[in-house]
Write a protein that holds these residues in place. Structure first.
Motif, short mmCIF file in Angstrom:
data_model
loop_
_atom_site.label_atom_id
_atom_site.label_comp_id
_atom_site.label_asym_id
_atom_site.label_seq_id
_atom_site.Cartn_x
_atom_site.Cartn_y
_atom_site.Cartn_z
N MET A 268 0.82 -1.21 0.00
CA MET A 268 0.00 0.00 0.00
C MET A 268 0.86 1.26 0.00
O MET A 268 0.47 2.29 -0.54
CB MET A 268 -0.95 0.00 1.22
CG MET A 268 -2.07 -1.03 1.12
SD MET A 268 -3.10 -0.89 -0.39
CE MET A 268 -2.67 -2.38 -1.27
N ASP A 269 2.04 1.18 0.61
CA ASP A 269 2.97 2.31 0.58
C ASP A 269 3.42 2.59 -0.85
O ASP A 269 3.47 3.73 -1.30
CB ASP A 269 4.20 2.02 1.44
CG ASP A 269 3.98 2.44 2.90
OD1 ASP A 269 2.98 3.14 3.17
OD2 ASP A 269 4.81 2.08 3.75
N ILE A 270 3.75 1.53 -1.57
CA ILE A 270 4.18 1.67 -2.96
C ILE A 270 3.04 2.26 -3.79
O ILE A 270 3.23 3.20 -4.56
CB ILE A 270 4.60 0.29 -3.55
CG1 ILE A 270 5.84 -0.22 -2.84
CG2 ILE A 270 4.84 0.40 -5.05
CD1 ILE A 270 6.20 -1.67 -3.17
N LEU A 271 1.84 1.73 -3.56
CA LEU A 271 0.68 2.19 -4.31
C LEU A 271 0.40 3.68 -4.05
O LEU A 271 0.19 4.45 -4.99
CB LEU A 271 -0.54 1.35 -3.89
CG LEU A 271 -1.73 1.33 -4.83
CD1 LEU A 271 -1.35 0.77 -6.17
CD2 LEU A 271 -2.86 0.52 -4.24
N SER A 272 0.42 4.08 -2.79
CA SER A 272 0.10 5.48 -2.49
C SER A 272 1.19 6.41 -3.00
O SER A 272 0.90 7.50 -3.49
CB SER A 272 -0.13 5.67 -0.99
OG SER A 272 0.98 5.23 -0.26
#
Ligand code: ZN
Length: 97
Positions: free
Chosen positions: A35-39
């Protein structure tokens, strides 16, 4: 009556490519890192909102140009590298204060 919702199509596209990039760069696969990569990538890409009925599966937008795809992959690789170097998941089993 069906609810019409706004959806950021960019998010859908990124999710499709996320695992491929994570595999290639050998990143952590935990939910926090994903989710960090996505955001990170989403914040660096222009949003592409579409109006759709809730729960409706919509087909791919044909209008998405090749340049979009290049930008998308570029942002995703950059994001994965940043998260790999600076993961924000819990590295210890300590309770957060
Ligand atoms: Zn992780």
């Amino acid at each position: 009556m069906k609810q019409v919702v706004l959806k950021n199509y960019m998010e859908t596209l990124l999710l499709e490519k996320l695992d491929e990039v994570i595999d290639k760069l050998d990143c952590c696969k935990c939910e926090k890192c994903r989710m960090d990569i996505l955001s990170y990538a989403l914040n660096r890409l222009p949003p592409k909102y579409v109006a759709t009925y809730e729960g409706q599966v919509y087909s791919k937008l044909d209008t998405l140009s090749l340049q979009y795809e290049t930008d998308l992959m570029c942002a995703l690789y950059q994001a994965a590298e940043v998260v790999r170097e600076h993961p924000h998941h819990d590295l210890t089993s300590e309770e957060p204060k």
